[in-house]
Design a protein around this motif. Structure first.
Motif, PDB file in Angstrom:
ATOM      1  N   ILE A 135       0.854  -1.189   0.000  1.00 52.82           N
ATOM      2  CA  ILE A 135       0.000   0.000   0.000  1.00 52.82           C
ATOM      3  C   ILE A 135       0.887   1.235   0.000  1.00 52.82           C
ATOM      4  O   ILE A 135       1.915   1.279   0.684  1.00 52.82           O
ATOM      5  N   LEU A 136       0.477   2.244  -0.766  1.00 51.24           N
ATOM      6  CA  LEU A 136       1.267   3.472  -0.894  1.00 51.24           C
ATOM      7  C   LEU A 136       0.459   4.677  -0.438  1.00 51.24           C
ATOM      8  O   LEU A 136      -0.651   4.926  -0.936  1.00 51.24           O
ATOM      9  N   LEU A 137       0.999   5.421   0.517  1.00 47.30           N
ATOM     10  CA  LEU A 137       0.409   6.696   0.930  1.00 47.30           C
ATOM     11  C   LEU A 137       1.057   7.805   0.114  1.00 47.30           C
ATOM     12  O   LEU A 137       2.281   7.928   0.088  1.00 47.30           O
ATOM     13  N   VAL A 138       0.220   8.593  -0.552  1.00 55.61           N
ATOM     14  CA  VAL A 138       0.715   9.677  -1.414  1.00 55.61           C
ATOM     15  C   VAL A 138       0.293  11.021  -0.827  1.00 55.61           C
ATOM     16  O   VAL A 138      -0.855  11.440  -0.960  1.00 55.61           O
ATOM     17  N   ALA A 139       1.216  11.691  -0.177  1.00 55.00           N
ATOM     18  CA  ALA A 139       0.958  13.023   0.367  1.00 55.00           C
ATOM     19  C   ALA A 139       1.426  14.044  -0.668  1.00 55.00           C
ATOM     20  O   ALA A 139       2.552  14.531  -0.624  1.00 55.00           O
ATOM     21  N   GLY A 140       0.556  14.314  -1.619  1.00 52.62           N
ATOM     22  CA  GLY A 140       0.933  15.200  -2.719  1.00 52.62           C
ATOM     23  C   GLY A 140      -0.265  15.963  -3.228  1.00 52.62           C
ATOM     24  O   GLY A 140      -1.242  16.175  -2.502  1.00 52.62           O
ATOM     25  N   TYR A 141      -0.202  16.357  -4.503  1.00 55.93           N
ATOM     26  CA  TYR A 141      -1.256  17.158  -5.116  1.00 55.93           C
ATOM     27  C   TYR A 141      -1.901  16.410  -6.272  1.00 55.93           C
ATOM     28  O   TYR A 141      -1.221  15.830  -7.116  1.00 55.93           O
ATOM     29  N   ALA A 142      -3.228  16.472  -6.300  1.00 54.18           N
ATOM     30  CA  ALA A 142      -3.995  15.689  -7.265  1.00 54.18           C
ATOM     31  C   ALA A 142      -3.768  16.100  -8.708  1.00 54.18           C
ATOM     32  O   ALA A 142      -3.993  15.307  -9.625  1.00 54.18           O
ATOM     33  N   ASP A 143      -3.329  17.332  -8.940  1.00 54.30           N
ATOM     34  CA  ASP A 143      -3.134  17.804 -10.311  1.00 54.30           C
ATOM     35  C   ASP A 143      -1.665  17.927 -10.690  1.00 54.30           C
ATOM     36  O   ASP A 143      -1.338  18.549 -11.709  1.00 54.30           O
ATOM     37  N   GLN A 144      -0.787  17.330  -9.897  1.00 48.22           N
ATOM     38  CA  GLN A 144       0.636  17.495 -10.195  1.00 48.22           C
ATOM     39  C   GLN A 144       1.380  16.202  -9.876  1.00 48.22           C
ATOM     40  O   GLN A 144       0.971  15.137 -10.309  1.00 48.22           O
ATOM     41  N   GLY A 145       2.438  16.258  -9.101  1.00 46.76           N
ATOM     42  CA  GLY A 145       3.288  15.111  -8.861  1.00 46.76           C
ATOM     43  C   GLY A 145       2.579  13.922  -8.247  1.00 46.76           C
ATOM     44  O   GLY A 145       2.874  12.763  -8.572  1.00 46.76           O
ATOM     45  N   GLY A 146       1.615  14.186  -7.360  1.00 43.00           N
ATOM     46  CA  GLY A 146       0.878  13.096  -6.740  1.00 43.00           C
ATOM     47  C   GLY A 146       0.147  12.257  -7.760  1.00 43.00           C
ATOM     48  O   GLY A 146       0.171  11.015  -7.716  1.00 43.00           O
ATOM     49  N   GLN A 147      -0.512  12.916  -8.700  1.00 42.57           N
ATOM     50  CA  GLN A 147      -1.206  12.193  -9.762  1.00 42.57           C
ATOM     51  C   GLN A 147      -0.231  11.394 -10.617  1.00 42.57           C
ATOM     52  O   GLN A 147      -0.498  10.248 -10.991  1.00 42.57           O
ATOM     53  N   ALA A 148       0.919  12.010 -10.925  1.00 40.24           N
ATOM     54  CA  ALA A 148       1.920  11.324 -11.752  1.00 40.24           C
ATOM     55  C   ALA A 148       2.506  10.116 -11.027  1.00 40.24           C
ATOM     56  O   ALA A 148       2.802   9.091 -11.658  1.00 40.24           O
ATOM     57  N   ILE A 149       2.674  10.210  -9.717  1.00 40.18           N
ATOM     58  CA  ILE A 149       3.151   9.065  -8.930  1.00 40.18           C
ATOM     59  C   ILE A 149       2.160   7.906  -9.042  1.00 40.18           C
ATOM     60  O   ILE A 149       2.533   6.741  -9.247  1.00 40.18           O
ATOM     61  N   VAL A 150       0.870   8.213  -8.897  1.00 37.75           N
ATOM     62  CA  VAL A 150      -0.156   7.174  -9.008  1.00 37.75           C
ATOM     63  C   VAL A 150      -0.135   6.557 -10.403  1.00 37.75           C
ATOM     64  O   VAL A 150      -0.212   5.327 -10.553  1.00 37.75           O
ATOM     65  N   ARG A 151      -0.022   7.381 -11.419  1.00 38.52           N
ATOM     66  CA  ARG A 151       0.042   6.873 -12.800  1.00 38.52           C
ATOM     67  C   ARG A 151       1.206   5.915 -12.975  1.00 38.52           C
ATOM     68  O   ARG A 151       1.053   4.814 -13.542  1.00 38.52           O
ATOM     69  N   SER A 152       2.368   6.309 -12.505  1.00 36.56           N
ATOM     70  CA  SER A 152       3.552   5.465 -12.639  1.00 36.56           C
ATOM     71  C   SER A 152       3.394   4.168 -11.848  1.00 36.56           C
ATOM     72  O   SER A 152       3.749   3.076 -12.328  1.00 36.56           O
ATOM     73  N   ALA A 153       2.830   4.262 -10.644  1.00 33.47           N
ATOM     74  CA  ALA A 153       2.639   3.074  -9.811  1.00 33.47           C
ATOM     75  C   ALA A 153       1.706   2.070 -10.475  1.00 33.47           C
ATOM     76  O   ALA A 153       1.940   0.849 -10.436  1.00 33.47           O
ATOM     77  N   LEU A 154       0.645   2.574 -11.096  1.00 38.20           N
ATOM     78  CA  LEU A 154      -0.295   1.691 -11.780  1.00 38.20           C
ATOM     79  C   LEU A 154       0.306   1.118 -13.056  1.00 38.20           C
ATOM     80  O   LEU A 154       0.165  -0.080 -13.353  1.00 38.20           O
ATOM     81  N   ASP A 155       0.976   1.955 -13.832  1.00 34.98           N
ATOM     82  CA  ASP A 155       1.575   1.498 -15.096  1.00 34.98           C
ATOM     83  C   ASP A 155       2.626   0.423 -14.865  1.00 34.98           C
ATOM     84  O   ASP A 155       2.765  -0.525 -15.652  1.00 34.98           O
TER      85      ASP A 155
END
Length: 396
Positions: A222-242
């Motif tokens: 499980i990954l906790l992402v303390a970031g921003y939904a329209d910036q790096g946080g979203q990109a982290i989620v994208r990379s994690a899923l990809d």
């Protein structure tokens, strides 16, 4: 008798004309209309403007004066640009108070570099860094958003309650992300949880595969992402899923956004998050009122923004009708007991009571109450992501 009545009416009419002709009270709104929270900022700002619009419509504010709002872009993360925007609001637009800045780093920069030196009171409805509690603000910086010291504790409680004892953490490398990560890690470890790895990420980077690889190498599921939904946080989620590195996430307030759901849809089902707010009868009525006034969506901090604006209107009213009362002391007075409790829909009632010399305790949409440091205490919603958004499952 007729002559006296006519004279009284004439004097009242003249007084109202004088008040109406006076310069409006100007309130700046400094939010990240561009940058990592640009999908949230319009709803937050519109909520603040709605409260001030309601104050204007009563005709009771400062004996008939009007409130004028001026928007400016903080970018959320670019402190020099936020400071420059704040300076324009103070010098060119001659604002009397500020709602904002929004994100913690720019909020601190604007308060210490612009508003406090110029004697301008500011209220941030969104800045949550614990560092903002103790900086020297001369009593001029407040926030209706609770500190991340509290959110870190709530996140830890939520994870333990959901049977999560270990996870990986990534946080945006700024005051907000670091402060929340520290608060959460300390609270989680005290409750028997373990953060297997912490990896900061820098917003605006094109490729986050290295950060995700390090996070995944910890063995966390499980990954906790303390970031921003329209910036790096979203990109982290994208990379994690990809990369297939993670398929379940924990999202603090900056990530709980409709834009995240629109981007990833079903891939987030089952993920959990926290954001300030409640689902009391009054809170549900507040959301309905926003919708009726053309403010749809589920963005966090709408209630806090509305309350920040309403409190400013009440503070100006209280200071005006109490000789020798500063705006900051008036703000504390209208936000806290004692006084008649005022809900979010009772702005006219609150202004009338203050005009008559009475006391109010503005509860508002977020149950706002200020600590001596100008911080808000508050409740949090625990949410779970579904196919079409996120829903509240508990109030903490």
């Amino acid at each position: 008798m007729f002559r006296l009545t006519s004279t009284t009416a004439l004097l009242a009419f003249s007084a109202s004309m004088v008040a109406a002709s006076e310069k409006p009270v100007r309130i700046g709104l400094l939010f990240g209309f561009t940058g990592p929270i640009e999908s949230m900022a319009p709803e937050i700002a519109a909520s603040a403007e709605l409260a001030l619009e309601k104050a204007n419509k009563t005709g009771l504010f400062l004996d008939g004066r009007q409130i004028e709002t001026i928007r400016a872009d903080s970018t959320c993360v670019d402190a020099p640009r936020a400071v420059a925007a704040a300076e324009r609001l103070v010098t060119a637009d001659q604002i009397d108070a500020l709602i904002g800045a929004d994100c913690s780093g720019v909020a601190g920069a604007v308060a210490s570099g612009v508003t406090v030196p110029n004697g301008i009171l500011s209220i941030s409805p969104t800045a949550t860094s614990p560092n903002l509690t103790s900086f020297r603000d001369n009593g001029l910086f407040f926030r209706t958003a609770p500190s991340d010291t509290r959110q870190g504790e709530v996140l830890a409680d939520v994870l333990i309650a959901n049977g999560i004892r270990s996870l990986a953490v990534t946080y945006t490398a700024n005051d907000y992300g670091k402060g929340l990560a520290v608060s959460f890690s300390e609270a989680f470890s005290k409750k028997g949880g373990e953060v297997l790895v912490e990896v900061p990420h820098v917003d605006g980077t094109g490729d986050y595969s290295a950060e995700v690889a390090t996070l995944a190498a910890s063995g966390a599921e499980i990954l906790l992402v303390a970031g921003y939904a329209d910036q790096g946080g979203q990109a982290i989620v994208r990379s994690a899923l990809d990369l297939g590195a993670f398929d379940r996430f924990v999202f603090p307030d900056g990530m709980v956004a409709a834009s995240l759901v629109a981007t990833f849809g079903d891939a987030l089902v089952g993920s959990i998050g926290t954001l300030p707010g409640s689902e009391t009868e009054d809170a549900v009525a507040f959301d309905a009122m926003l919708l009726e006034n053309g403010i749809p969506g589920q963005a966090p901090y709408r209630a806090e923004a509305y309350d920040a604006a309403a409190l400013l209107a009440f503070a100006f009213q209280a200071a005006h009708h109490s000789e020798g009362t500063s705006l900051s002391s008036a703000l504390m007075r209208v936000a806290n007991a004692p006084g008649v409790e005022i809900g979010h829909s009772e702005i006219e009632t609150g202004l009338k009571i203050l005009a008559e010399g009475g006391e109010i305790d503005y509860v508002g949409a977020s149950s706002v109450e200020f600590t001596p440091d100008g911080d808000a205490t508050g409740t949090y919603r625990e949410v779970v992501f579904t196919e079409d958004g996120f829903k509240t499952v508990a109030i903490r």
